[in-house]
Scaffold this active site. Sequence first.
Site, mmCIF file in Angstrom:
data_model
loop_
_atom_site.group_PDB
_atom_site.id
_atom_site.type_symbol
_atom_site.label_atom_id
_atom_site.label_comp_id
_atom_site.label_asym_id
_atom_site.label_seq_id
_atom_site.Cartn_x
_atom_site.Cartn_y
_atom_site.Cartn_z
ATOM 1 N N LYS A 109 7.749 128.821 3.002
ATOM 2 C CA LYS A 109 7.892 127.354 2.876
ATOM 3 C C LYS A 109 6.764 126.689 2.769
ATOM 4 C CE LYS A 109 12.327 127.825 5.354
ATOM 5 N NZ LYS A 109 12.981 127.010 6.715
ATOM 6 N N TYR A 114 20.489 124.849 -0.300
ATOM 7 C CA TYR A 114 20.738 124.657 1.172
ATOM 8 C C TYR A 114 22.078 124.003 1.240
ATOM 9 C CZ TYR A 114 16.436 125.974 3.467
ATOM 10 O OH TYR A 114 15.522 126.520 3.972
ATOM 11 N N PHE A 166 20.495 117.296 9.751
ATOM 12 C CA PHE A 166 19.138 117.394 9.528
ATOM 13 C C PHE A 166 18.988 117.674 8.007
ATOM 14 C CE2 PHE A 166 21.005 121.580 10.902
ATOM 15 C CZ PHE A 166 20.540 122.320 9.815
ATOM 16 N N ARG A 223 15.333 139.684 7.572
ATOM 17 C CA ARG A 223 15.965 138.883 8.784
ATOM 18 C C ARG A 223 15.300 139.291 9.799
ATOM 19 N NH1 ARG A 223 18.294 133.926 7.509
ATOM 20 N NH2 ARG A 223 19.180 133.966 9.599
ATOM 21 N N ARG A 276 8.029 134.384 12.421
ATOM 22 C CA ARG A 276 8.189 133.376 13.109
ATOM 23 C C ARG A 276 7.642 133.220 14.425
ATOM 24 N NH1 ARG A 276 14.422 132.059 10.767
ATOM 25 N NH2 ARG A 276 13.709 130.953 8.811
ATOM 26 N N ASN A 325 9.402 126.461 9.951
ATOM 27 C CA ASN A 325 9.247 127.893 10.515
ATOM 28 C C ASN A 325 9.207 128.951 9.298
ATOM 29 O OD1 ASN A 325 11.714 127.612 9.001
ATOM 30 N ND2 ASN A 325 13.338 128.361 10.729
ATOM 31 N N HIS A 355 12.060 131.654 4.581
ATOM 32 C CA HIS A 355 13.453 131.506 4.387
ATOM 33 C C HIS A 355 13.897 133.092 3.913
ATOM 34 C CE1 HIS A 355 17.444 130.850 2.873
ATOM 35 N NE2 HIS A 355 17.221 131.736 1.839
ATOM 36 N N GLU A 377 21.347 133.167 -4.494
ATOM 37 C CA GLU A 377 19.833 132.779 -4.394
ATOM 38 C C GLU A 377 18.753 133.344 -5.272
ATOM 39 O OE1 GLU A 377 19.026 133.010 -0.152
ATOM 40 O OE2 GLU A 377 20.330 131.890 0.371
#
Length: 136
Positions: free
Chosen positions: A9, A49, A57, A85, A102, A112, A115, A126
């Site tokens: 990110k 998203y 948010f 993950r 993270r 964070n 992704h 994606e």
Amino acid sequence: METTLVLLKPDAVRRGLMSEIIGRFERRGFRFRGMRLLQLDRETAERHYAEHSERPFFGELVDFITSGPIVALALEADGAVQTVRDMMGKTNPLESAPGTIRGDLALVLSENVIHGSDSPESAERELGIYFPDGLL
Ligand code: IDP
Ligand code: MG
């Protein structure tokens, strides 16, 4: 074999964490099938998203993910989706175990650093957004 989509990110790129994060995936042994530096427009970010479009948010999430360059990675391994993950840690860095990306590199839910696709189906969708011309 399974391929998953990872984004570093804008906070990760701004903070100079690209090599730190990419290095973890290299050392773990993933096969790199795609890697791009890019900046998202709002339309693409909203598509990425889409599952969160009704969340309070959502606007801030799109503001943030479009705020600077990101790195998109296509990583292949047996069980790539779950392994990435697990390496990422929990969504909220305050709940992420030390040793996870993270848990080692972030403190704030909205910033964070990473992704990763949450299922093989999400990964397929994606990967098509970031690597429309296919993978190596
Ligand atoms: P994930 O990135 O661990 O898959 P998701 O639930 O898919 O987590 O949420 C997407 C991103 O939205 C998170 O990585 C986080 O940056 C942000 N986010 C999630 N929940 C909140 C929230 O309650 N407030 C602000 N941002 C959030
Ligand atoms: Mg998610």
